[in-house]
Design an enzyme around this catalytic site. Structure first.
Site, PDB file in Angstrom:
ATOM      1  N   LYS A 169       0.873  -1.177   0.000  1.00 16.66           N
ATOM      2  CA  LYS A 169       0.000   0.000   0.000  1.00 16.66           C
ATOM      3  C   LYS A 169       0.908   1.223   0.000  1.00 16.66           C
ATOM      4  CE  LYS A 169      -1.585   3.000   2.174  1.00 16.66           C
ATOM      5  NZ  LYS A 169      -1.469   4.495   1.964  1.00 16.66           N
ATOM      6  N   CYS A 278      13.699  11.028   6.925  1.00 14.07           N
ATOM      7  CA  CYS A 278      13.727  10.684   8.348  1.00 14.07           C
ATOM      8  C   CYS A 278      15.132  10.741   8.923  1.00 14.07           C
ATOM      9  CB  CYS A 278      13.130   9.304   8.560  1.00 14.07           C
ATOM     10  SG  CYS A 278      13.741   8.059   7.423  1.00 14.07           S
ATOM     11  N   GLU A 379       9.620  16.101  14.822  1.00  9.40           N
ATOM     12  CA  GLU A 379      10.182  15.933  13.481  1.00  9.40           C
ATOM     13  C   GLU A 379       9.568  16.966  12.549  1.00  9.40           C
ATOM     14  OE1 GLU A 379      11.367  12.166  10.650  1.00  9.40           O
ATOM     15  OE2 GLU A 379       9.421  12.113  11.646  1.00  9.40           O
TER      16      GLU A 379
END
Length: 492
Positions: A169, A278, A379
């Protein structure tokens, strides 16, 4: 979407428009997958695993198909690079390079599968005990938008090489490159149902996949809160989960590094992909003796980054991926201002041509920060970097580790013993020394703390897509009857 070896429409007929973040125009239209589409894809993958040839195929034959797919992808790196740039806004020169590397994962894991050896373990008594690694079954993978092909490849390559079947997905923001990966695998000869790709939104398609009772493993790259929900679903179904989640990478720069070298390294760490990675170097920790000269040179360098049309060969930084992402980044920058930080450059949406229709933010440098600020804890996922001074090695390590995440970090110094000692003390899954952003299919990739569970890449990842099956063979020539006379009893 791809289901059971064929490109098909969504069962409900829905479609999803993919926006180009540089222009605001629709770049692509794909099928919009929902629960019934996930059911169909899982059913196809289940049949392909339980009844199809892929798990039982010799690893060399699987390897030939994976390598053929790798060559197809290499031949299309320019066109797939353009697809990725149109979806996420990353400069074409970056995307073509990254797409060109992605097929290496297929080659590497084909080799791992071909050379993998079962083992004989020293069982006691007159027994031979050998241990096989067998495929887990059906793997459900949920992939993000920021590196659409590469991150999908990091999951697909080891899972398929180990003999599993898959349902992927991809992110609703950038599903086209993962669909092209499936196309290449099908063209290379992978059997029907082995690879299935269903675009859709997380609350519908993602939830349906990660909670499905007919999958055998979940593999996720995404946000930390999403990771918690997915891990809980895996726990309820008693299946393994691998999750690569958020990051807040520190970059520790000692004063023995020439300023121009340090600034070039920090700029690369912080602003590649508009900081939407990330492992972006979002926290620069600079020795206090170098702080003033470093910051001055960094601001000068950052203000010279060429922001613009990501399709243009001279562009060095494109837009962020969406209005939602732009709003969140600017809100975090404003929170830093409110809490007393100084924004030395950037921190605002770019206006005028060619920026008026896209999600462009000026690359941003922030100082006078402290550990309790939101900008230091959350973040950002954008072209924003903070700079802090440190006085000594212990303080540098303490600041580097003062985060909820532990995915990546970097240490810059010419003192080789110090480089290793500091790297060992930092709680991060990957630590670069005098570098950043480097990755290889042989190098394990995972994080500590809120950065996730398990790791990708390397032989270890291949083994994680398998289960150990222990076969014990009785080599005794003496008949055995447990319920016979006492003289015949034995147990070992």
């Amino acid at each position: 979407m791809w289901i059971d070896g064929h490109e098909v429409a969504a069962q409900g007929g829905g479609t999803l428009e993919i926006e180009n973040p540089a222009t605001g125009n629709n770049a692509f239209v794909v099928a919009l997958g929902l629960g019934p589409d996930i059911d169909a894809a899982v059913g196809a993958a289940r049949r392909a695993h339980d009844d199809g040839p892929w798990p039982r195929m010799h690893p060399r034959e699987r390897g030939r198909i994976l390598r053929a797919a790798a060559e197809i992808l290499r031949s299309r790196k320019e066109s797939i690079g353009e697809v990725e740039t149109a979806c996420v806004g990353r400069p074409l020169r970056e995307m073509v390079q990254q797409v060109g590397r992605a097929p290496d994962w297929l080659d590497f894991f084909a080799s791992v599968a071909e050379t993998h050896e079962d083992v004989v373990v020293p069982a006691s008594g007159e027994l031979m005990n050998y241990v096989r690694r067998v495929p887990l079954g059906v793997v459900g993978a949920v992939t993000p938008w920021n590196h659409p092909l590469l991150i999908t490849m990091k999951k697909v390559a080891p899972a398929l090489a180990a003999g599993n079947t898959m349902v992927v997905k991809p992110s609703e923001v950038a599903p086209v490159a993962p669909l092209e990966l499936a196309r290449a695998l099908v063209e290379a000869g992978i059997p029907d149902g082995v690879i299935n790709v269903v675009p859709g939104f997380g609350p519908e398609a993602g939830k349906a996949l990660t909670e499905h009772t007919r999958i055998d493993r979940i593999d996720l790259t995404g946000g930390t809160e999403t990771g918690r929900h997915v891990a809980a679903a895996a726990g309820r179904n008693l299946i393994p989960v691998q999750a690569e989640l958020g990051g807040k990478a520190p970059v520790v720069i000692f004063d023995d590094v020439p300023i121009d070298v340090a600034v070039a390294g920090a700029t690369f760490a912080s602003f590649v992909a508009s900081g939407q990675s990330c492992i972006a170097g979002t926290r620069l920790l600079v020795h206090e003796r170098s702080m003033d000269s470093f910051v001055g040179r960094l601001v000068e360098r950052v203000q010279g980054i060429r922001v613009g049309d990501p399709m243009h060969p001279d562009t060095q930084m494109g837009p962020v991926v969406s209005q939602r992402q732009l709003d969140r980044i600017l809100e975090l920058v404003e929170s830093a201002r409110t809490e007393g930080a100084r924004v030395l450059c950037g921190g605002e949406r770019l206006a005028g041509a060619p920026f008026e229709r896209g999600y462009f933010i000026a690359p941003t440098v922030i100082t006078d920060v402290h550990q309790d600020m939101r900008i230091m804890r959350e973040e950002v996922f954008g072209p924003v970097v903070s700079v802090q001074p440190f006085a000594n090695e212990d303080e540098a390590v303490a600041l580097a580790n003062d985060a909820d995440f532990g995915l990546g970090a970097a240490v810059w110094t010419r003192d080789l013993p110090r480089a290793h000692v500091v790297a060992h003390r930092i709680r991060a899954g990957t630590v670069w020394i005098n570098d950043h952003h480097r990755i290889d299919p042989a190098s394990p990739w995972g994080g500590f703390k809120d950065s996730g569970i398990g790791s990708e890449n390397g032989v270890e990842a291949f083994n994680d897509y398998t289960a150990a099956q222990s076969i014990l063979v009785n080599l005794s020539r003496t008949p055995f009857d447990w319920f016979g006379s006492n003289d015949e009893l034995r147990y070992s």
